[in-house]
Motif scaffolding. Structure first.
Motif: not given
Length: 708
Positions: A19-25, A28-34, A36-37, A140-147
């Motif tokens: 979940c955290a990795l999905g939000i991070k990606k 980052e696609k939005k152009g935000l730096d650094n 951390s999730v 959507k983020t390309g990181v499919p999770n357990m759900d």
């Protein structure tokens, strides 16, 4: 150029590292730096260098199936029953009768498919809503999770049952197609797993919660007319005069301007013995007044206090991943597509190759989906790191990042500076030699009377050392002579000189002493001094040696002094008379062969500390130490915290390895069992739910297990 602004958001709904990795990606696609999730604390932080609208960021996160909330909502939700717990209790109400009919058959349940559909539909709806949002967001983020696996599993069971209900309604074989209880039970059991996981993860984050509770406190502010008003923590300002009585918690950092008190600083420094504080003493927010009354002038408030910085360090440390986690992350990233592929292969082989019935083939495929658990791999490292950091913080040890645990636990060399690290910097008299008919007590009186007039650090140490054993003499014409020492006269006109050998007549032969006392140009005594050792130095070195670490002394002091100290406390290797650049080169040389830890005071050893794999600063939490060291020991009087930090690192890494082993072993064993039809999907769901709990439970065990 845009000004960089760090923003932190509170996000609900994150359950694992995927979940955290999905939000991070997504961010980052939005152009935000650094970006951390932290899924455990529910915090998302980023640097807004492009001045992106806060609502856009929140909407972007919400579109993934999560919810951005304000801090007030987080507190409110933590106090009551969580959303996931409400969903579980709701689904449990409908699932129990649907599940029990398999054990207590009744014609009404067996023949009336609409009753089963009616009981299953509310549960299925909750499952689709809860797991579906997260599954779609992860895709959507390309990181499919357990759900994704759960939603495919329950939808397959529900869809197959619905098809059977409509196609064979009223026919005897209809019950062969009814697996509504499977869809409902899987949903409820996975929600149960999420509830247990939610509660367990909350236990791993107690360190931050406890530190925050220390921070938020009221205080009594003294007004200009002498009246006292009660103020909230957030309303305290720099230069406010605050009063604290016995039993009060000091609200902010400041300096005592009136009164005296005994203050317990154990929750900040790990120092178990309460300290006496008087006018001019510094106090730290979060500490407890055990006796007395003081008034302080507030110097650091809000996020500038020592406690606030500690909380920030603990939060930031949880973001730093050890190298060992990378394997788990890589596997988790490709795990879901692989499992879906295995599920399809299981169905195809069972139905088309081995001629297994359609319903059994479907059940085996669903069991493969449900038994798989990438969450356990995602939770293996961060939960252990959180508990390790929390345990260390409660002992006054700040460990900055999960990678520090791994590096310290695998270290082979541990290098110590001498002054300020192994020793206190306070000098004591080791021995004296009398050259004339002078009594020992008379020597003490002369030394004390002279040294208390000097501003030299060694002189101050000797004066403090002799304070309780000497009588002050009436001396006049006291003056310090640069490069020599101090000189004075007594009432009888005798001239005393105390300091270096430069005071000696050239014809006088003497042994080598630290300090010489001359009376009327005649040597009357030599004084040897030594730097006072910190508490538990020899014991700590012995324990580190026992753990197989190569203990090394790296100092700029004289060879004979270093050799004597090393022999006294048990250090194996000595490098003496080292300049700062030589210390740096020596650390670099040691690093080439083995992971090396450097223990120093965080200021004059800064280059060597920066070069070492793990830098440990023994200081009073100065800003330099906090910024440069990977581990900061807040109790600078007791060296045993170095060994305690090593043990916590060692057992945290051990816990991570155990967690990862279980996560991999579980999936390697469970998936084939499910694929061959030996596991009912409902049993698979229960097993999957508890696999996460086992991993988290093992991490929680680190909070109280005996370290050795």
């Amino acid at each position: 150029m845009n000004k960089t602004k760090n923003i932190t958001l509170n996000v609900e709904g994150m359950t694992c590292s995927n979940c955290a990795l999905g939000i991070k990606k997504q961010l980052e696609k939005k152009g935000l730096d650094n970006v951390s999730v932290n899924f455990s604390t529910g915090e998302v932080s980023y640097n807004n260098t492009i001045e992106l609208n806060l609502k856009e960021v929140a909407d972007s996160i919400n579109s993934l199936g999560f919810k951005v909330v304000d801090e007030g909502e987080v507190t409110k939700n933590q106090e009551g029953i969580s959303t996931i717990e409400k969903q579980f209790y709701f689904t449990l109400f409908f699932t129990i009768p649907l599940f029990l009919h398999m054990f207590f058959p009744h014609d009404f349940f067996l023949n009336n498919v609409w009753v089963q559909l009616g009981l299953c539909l509310p549960v299925f709806s909750v499952g689709v809503w809860h797991f579906g949002k997260s599954a779609i967001g992860s895709l959507k983020t390309g990181v499919p999770n357990m759900d994704v696996l759960i939603i495919v599993g329950i939808t397959s069971a529900f869809g197959y049952s619905l098809y059977g209900s409509l196609a064979y309604y009223g026919l005897p074989e209809a019950h062969n197609y009814l697996f509504f209880e499977t869809a409902a039970t899987i949903t409820t059991l996975v929600l149960l797993g999420n509830v247990l996981e939610y509660r367990s993860v909350k236990q791993t984050t107690t360190a931050i919660k406890e530190l925050n509770q220390l921070q938020k406190t009221e205080a009594k502010r003294v007004l200009s007319d002498g009246k006292i008003e009660l103020v909230e923590y957030d309303d305290i300002k720099v230069n406010d005069i605050l009063q604290f009585n016995t039993g009060d918690k000091v609200a902010v950092d400041g300096e005592v301007i009136w009164g005296d008190a005994i203050i317990n600083e154990a929750m900040i420094s790990g120092e178990s013995v309460p300290l006496s504080k008087g006018i001019g003493s510094k106090v730290i927010g979060g500490t407890i007044v055990e006796g007395g009354t003081i008034k302080i002038k507030a110097e650091q408030v809000g996020d500038k206090t020592v406690l606030a910085k500690i909380i920030e360090l603990v939060k930031n440390a949880q973001q730093d991943e050890p190298q060992i986690q990378r394997l788990g992350d890589k596997v988790s990233a490709i795990f879901v597509p692989v499992v879906i592929g295995l599920s399809l292969i299981t169905f195809s082989l069972a139905f088309f190759v081995f001629n297994i019935s359609l319903q059994q083939s479907v059940m085996q495929a669903i069991a493969v989906l449900v038994i798989s658990c990438p969450c356990a791999m995602g939770l293996a490292t961060p939960t252990a790191v959180m508990v390790g950091i929390g345990r260390a913080a409660k002992k006054g040890i700040l460990i900055k990042g999960g990678s520090t645990f791994e590096q310290f636990a695998n270290a082979k060399n541990i290098v110590f500076d001498k002054t300020g690290t192994l020793t206190t910097g306070n000098f004591v008299i080791k021995k004296t030699k009398l050259y004339t008919q002078i009594e020992e007590q008379e020597l003490k009186n002369i030394l004390f009377s002279l040294e208390q007039n000097s501003s030299h650090p060694i002189a101050k140490s000797i004066a403090n050392f002799l304070m309780d054993d000497a009588v002050i003499l009436n001396l006049v014409d006291i003056k310090e002579i640069k490069g020599f020492g101090i000189e004075a006269k007594d009432i009888e006109g005798n001239i005393y000189q105390l300091g270096s050998s430069r005071f000696l007549n050239k014809g006088v032969e003497s042994e080598t002493h630290s300090i010489y006392l001359v009376k009327n140009n005649e040597l009357i005594a030599g004084v040897d001094i030594e730097d006072e050792l910190k508490e538990n130095v020899a014991e700590t070195i012995a324990l580190l040696n026992k753990q197989g670490l190569n203990t090394i002394l790296l100092s700029g002091d004289r060879r004979e002094v270093c050799d004597e100290l090393a022999a006294k406390i048990g250090i194996k290797t000595v490098f003496s008379q080292q300049l700062p650049e030589q210390k740096l080169a020596k650390i670099d040389e040691l690093q080439k062969t083995n992971t090396t830890v450097m223990v120093g005071d965080g200021i004059n050893d800064a280059p060597a500390l920066a070069k070492a794999s793990v830098s440990i600063s023994i200081s009073n939490a100065t800003q330099v130490a906090v910024q440069t060291a990977k581990i900061v020991l807040l109790n600078d009087k007791d060296l045993s915290q170095v060994y305690e930090a090593f043990l916590i690192s060692k057992h945290t890494l051990k816990t991570i390895k155990q967690n990862l082993f279980w996560a991999f072993f579980y999936n390697v064993v469970a998936i084939p069992i499910a694929a061959f039809g030996f596991l009912n999907p409902m049993v698979a769901a229960l097993t999957m739910a508890f696999s996460d709990v086992i991993v988290i439970g093992n991490s929680i065990r680190l909070k109280s297990k005996k370290l050795k």
